[in-house]
Design a protein around this motif. Structure first.
Motif, PDB file in Angstrom:
ATOM      1  N   SER A   2       0.949  -1.599  -0.265  1.00 23.29           N
ATOM      2  CA  SER A   2      -0.014  -0.210   0.500  1.00 23.29           C
ATOM      3  C   SER A   2       1.018   1.056   0.207  1.00 23.29           C
ATOM      4  N   ALA A   3       0.483   2.156   0.099  1.00 17.42           N
ATOM      5  CA  ALA A   3       1.397   3.468  -0.261  1.00 17.42           C
ATOM      6  C   ALA A   3       1.384   4.273   1.204  1.00 17.42           C
ATOM      7  N   GLN A   4       0.410   3.714   2.297  1.00 16.59           N
ATOM      8  CA  GLN A   4       1.009   3.698   3.268  1.00 16.59           C
ATOM      9  C   GLN A   4       2.592   3.378   3.651  1.00 16.59           C
ATOM     10  N   GLN A   5       2.159   1.284   3.200  1.00 11.31           N
ATOM     11  CA  GLN A   5       3.489   0.621   3.531  1.00 11.31           C
ATOM     12  C   GLN A   5       4.368   1.187   3.053  1.00 11.31           C
ATOM     13  N   ILE A   6       4.717   2.087   1.674  1.00  7.59           N
ATOM     14  CA  ILE A   6       5.910   2.797   1.128  1.00  7.59           C
ATOM     15  C   ILE A   6       6.240   4.039   1.816  1.00  7.59           C
ATOM     16  N   HIS A   7       5.491   4.378   2.222  1.00  7.52           N
ATOM     17  CA  HIS A   7       5.539   5.747   2.382  1.00  7.52           C
ATOM     18  C   HIS A   7       6.437   5.908   4.574  1.00  7.52           C
ATOM     19  N   GLU A   8       6.139   4.453   4.873  1.00  8.15           N
ATOM     20  CA  GLU A   8       6.213   4.329   6.312  1.00  8.15           C
ATOM     21  C   GLU A   8       7.725   3.817   6.525  1.00  8.15           C
ATOM     22  N   THR A   9       7.800   3.097   5.517  1.00  3.30           N
ATOM     23  CA  THR A   9       9.373   1.733   4.805  1.00  3.30           C
ATOM     24  C   THR A   9       9.924   3.177   4.584  1.00  3.30           C
ATOM     25  N   TYR A  10       9.687   4.008   3.477  1.00  2.00           N
ATOM     26  CA  TYR A  10      10.826   4.978   3.441  1.00  2.00           C
ATOM     27  C   TYR A  10      11.416   5.821   4.624  1.00  2.00           C
ATOM     28  N   ASP A  11      10.556   6.233   5.373  1.00  5.36           N
ATOM     29  CA  ASP A  11      10.406   7.301   6.960  1.00  5.36           C
ATOM     30  C   ASP A  11      12.306   5.991   7.567  1.00  5.36           C
ATOM     31  N   LYS A  12      11.495   4.894   7.415  1.00  8.03           N
ATOM     32  CA  LYS A  12      12.451   3.884   8.220  1.00  8.03           C
ATOM     33  C   LYS A  12      13.960   3.238   7.552  1.00  8.03           C
ATOM     34  N   LEU A  13      14.404   3.819   6.444  1.00  6.99           N
ATOM     35  CA  LEU A  13      15.234   3.264   5.444  1.00  6.99           C
ATOM     36  C   LEU A  13      15.991   4.631   5.723  1.00  6.99           C
ATOM     37  N   LYS A  14      15.605   5.873   5.622  1.00  7.72           N
ATOM     38  CA  LYS A  14      15.790   7.214   5.529  1.00  7.72           C
ATOM     39  C   LYS A  14      17.013   7.412   6.969  1.00  7.72           C
ATOM     40  N   GLN A  15      16.033   6.930   7.757  1.00  9.76           N
ATOM     41  CA  GLN A  15      16.506   6.745   8.934  1.00  9.76           C
ATOM     42  C   GLN A  15      17.552   6.211   9.450  1.00  9.76           C
ATOM     43  N   ALA A  16      17.585   5.468   9.172  1.00 12.45           N
ATOM     44  CA  ALA A  16      18.990   4.178   9.089  1.00 12.45           C
ATOM     45  C   ALA A  16      20.140   4.577   9.112  1.00 12.45           C
TER      46      ALA A  16
END
Length: 264
Positions: free
Chosen positions: A122-136
């Motif tokens: 989903s679009a929400q999964q894409i957004h949440e995963t982006y945030d996690k990867l960005k902060q990693a």
């Protein structure tokens, strides 16, 4: 070293392959393990139990995600009203993250009760995963795990199983330094450069890393049991089960890639 298993299909497991994986872990000491779905054959209690017992016996940190075989197929009521009940009894949350010395891994649930084999994000999964990867941490190899691949070769005839929003996800995640996606589903080991395939405006390769079935007797296209290993320098290796030696060995024709390679 990260150990990438998939499609265990407990209920169809081979004891010789299970023993060989235990031996591999004892000899190589992976820092973590990922299982990209289809833990069971028919989402039965005893199959989840056997899977949990096996993974715990390896004594290494692990992350799992569900596959399409991990929700009921024939029990229609359970499929629609509590599809992940048994999975969550043994493995908890459907989406987790795992950080080790060299890897940062995000697990996603691509399974939906209304589909049999098709992946969905989903679009929400894409957004949440982006945030996690960005902060990693930037110095760690970043990976996302879910069951269905983002790319399937034309001769596989399973292209409709790829998540519809996959390319949109890649265009976002690729700018976080994402190294690759870990999948199963096809029971075939393969590696593809998604940056080239989808002509993404990303300065580095993002690999679609497919694992075969590690321990199941459900082998496709005359393949053998196999798993992947990702080294802390970005090299990807395939290990195939040797029926005579009863152990997993690095395949001589495996594609060993790192983030500087252009050829896949």
């Amino acid at each position: 070293m990260l150990l990438h298993l998939s499609d265990l299909h407990f209920g169809t497991e081979r004891e010789a392959c299970m023993h060989a994986i235990r031996l591999f872990c004892e000899q190589h000491h992976p820092e973590a393990m990922v299982v990209s779905g289809d833990l069971t054959q028919r989402a039965r209690f005893k199959q989840f139990y056997a899977c949990r017992q096996f993974l715990e016996s390896l004594s290494i940190p692990y992350l799992v995600v569900p596959g399409n075989h991990d929700i009921p197929l024939y029990h229609v009521w359970n499929r629609f009203f509590s599809p992940f009940l048994r999975y969550q009894m043994f493995f908890g949350d459907l989406e987790t993250a795992l950080e080790t010395e060299h890897f940062y891994i995000v697990g996603l649930n691509s399974i939906r009760r209304r589909y049999h084999t098709r992946g969905h994000i989903s679009a929400q999964q894409i957004h949440e995963t982006y945030d996690k990867l960005k902060q990693a941490p930037a110095n760690k190899i970043k990976l996302v795990v879910f069951h269905q691949p983002f790319y399937i070769a034309p001769d596989e005839h399973h292209d409709k199983d790829c998540p519809v929003l996959g390319q949109i996800a890649l265009e976002q995640w690729g700018h976080t330094g994402l190294f690759g996606l870990l999948h199963g589903h096809l029971h075939q080991a393969a590696v593809y450069d998604l940056t080239q395939i989808y002509q993404l405006n990303i300065e580095h390769p993002v690999y679609d890393i497919h694992a075969g079935t590690a321990i199941s007797n459900r082998l496709h296209h005359d393949a053998t049991n196999s798993f992947n290993v990702i080294l802390d320098n970005g090299v990807i290796e395939h290990y195939w089960f040797d029926e005579q030696k009863k152990r997993f060995e690095k395949h001589e024709k495996a594609m060993n890639l790192n983030h500087n390679d252009d050829d896949v």
